[in-house]
Write a protein that holds these residues in place. Structure first.
Motif, PDB file in Angstrom:
ATOM      1  N   ALA A 129       9.590  -0.760  -6.474  1.00  0.00           N
ATOM      2  CA  ALA A 129       9.110  -0.720  -5.095  1.00  0.00           C
ATOM      3  C   ALA A 129       7.582  -0.734  -5.081  1.00  0.00           C
ATOM      4  N   ALA A 130       7.047  -1.305  -4.022  1.00  0.00           N
ATOM      5  CA  ALA A 130       5.603  -1.305  -3.789  1.00  0.00           C
ATOM      6  C   ALA A 130       5.380  -1.052  -2.308  1.00  0.00           C
ATOM      7  N   TYR A 131       4.259  -0.413  -1.989  1.00  0.00           N
ATOM      8  CA  TYR A 131       3.982  -0.077  -0.603  1.00  0.00           C
ATOM      9  C   TYR A 131       2.540  -0.406  -0.242  1.00  0.00           C
ATOM     10  N   TRP A 132       2.313  -0.552   1.038  1.00  0.00           N
ATOM     11  CA  TRP A 132       0.983  -0.724   1.611  1.00  0.00           C
ATOM     12  C   TRP A 132       0.957   0.144   2.866  1.00  0.00           C
ATOM     13  N   SER A 133      -0.061   0.979   2.993  1.00  0.00           N
ATOM     14  CA  SER A 133      -0.210   1.830   4.177  1.00  0.00           C
ATOM     15  C   SER A 133      -1.638   1.744   4.673  1.00  0.00           C
ATOM     16  N   ALA A 134      -1.781   1.468   5.952  1.00  0.00           N
ATOM     17  CA  ALA A 134      -3.100   1.496   6.584  1.00  0.00           C
ATOM     18  C   ALA A 134      -3.361   2.938   6.978  1.00  0.00           C
ATOM     19  N   ASP A 135      -4.173   3.624   6.189  1.00  0.00           N
ATOM     20  CA  ASP A 135      -4.440   5.037   6.439  1.00  0.00           C
ATOM     21  C   ASP A 135      -5.027   5.232   7.828  1.00  0.00           C
ATOM     22  N   GLY A 136      -4.452   6.141   8.584  1.00  0.00           N
ATOM     23  CA  GLY A 136      -4.964   6.434   9.919  1.00  0.00           C
ATOM     24  C   GLY A 136      -4.359   5.569  11.006  1.00  0.00           C
ATOM     25  N   GLY A 137      -3.558   4.592  10.647  1.00  0.00           N
ATOM     26  CA  GLY A 137      -2.898   3.764  11.649  1.00  0.00           C
ATOM     27  C   GLY A 137      -3.667   2.507  11.988  1.00  0.00           C
ATOM     28  N   LYS A 138      -3.113   1.777  12.926  1.00  0.00           N
ATOM     29  CA  LYS A 138      -3.611   0.455  13.291  1.00  0.00           C
ATOM     30  C   LYS A 138      -5.029   0.483  13.879  1.00  0.00           C
ATOM     31  N   LEU A 139      -5.301   1.417  14.792  1.00  0.00           N
ATOM     32  CA  LEU A 139      -6.621   1.457  15.430  1.00  0.00           C
ATOM     33  C   LEU A 139      -7.725   1.786  14.437  1.00  0.00           C
TER      34      LEU A 139
END
Length: 165
Positions: A129-139
């Motif tokens: 598995a691999a993940y990508w997260s935009a820390d703090g959300g979209k804004l």
């Protein structure tokens, strides 16, 4: 984007959190042939071992694909900040107790009730598995991208990595 590979306990916790919050995956089968066969599937459960469970129809294309080749890939996205790619193998399960434990009234939209003889469970066993997260959300990510565009300086817009499940 920062790289953060997660190992066992952290990986399993993040994996479960992401799947539980996103729920719908693009379920890809027939991986050795182009184009891939892809269908949206609702994740019914993540079990204690980390296996993912789905319901499907016995005569569906993806069930037929799984019977020929068990290799599958799941792609999860919340549409803005979290993305998860999971590779593994699937099994078709025709056990009434398992199916009953996964079934709920919303599944009536796809099946002729809980006793529909065409219902099958799919057990997906993750291997990578691999993940990508935009820390703090979209804004926050959009703001950081704007800062980078104006200043020319790199901004850390999130975290990505592999998960050791």
């Amino acid at each position: 984007m920062s790289k953060e590979n997660l190992s066992e306990v952290e990986a399993k916790q993040k994996f479960r959190e992401m799947v539980d919050s996103i729920k719908i995956a693009m379920f890809a089968t027939n991986l050795s042939k182009k184009p891939l066969s892809v269908a949206p599937m609702y994740t019914k459960r993540v079990d204690e071992a980390g296996n993912l469970w789905f319901l499907s129809s016995a005569n569906s294309n993806h069930n037929e694909d799984i019977l020929r080749d068990a290799d599958c890939q799941l792609l999860y996205s919340d549409g803005s900040s979290d993305f998860l790619s999971v590779y593994g193998v699937s099994e078709i399960i025709n056990d009434r107790d398992t199916i009953d434990s996964l079934y709920n009234k919303t599944d009536n939209a796809y099946f002729n009730g809980a006793d529909d003889p065409q219902i099958r469970a799919i057990k997906f066993i993750p291997e990578e598995a691999a993940y990508w997260s935009a820390d703090g959300g979209k804004l926050v990510s959009l703001f950081k991208m704007g800062v980078a565009a104006v200043t020319g300086k790199d901004q850390d817009v999130g975290t990505s990595g592999k998960m050791d499940l």
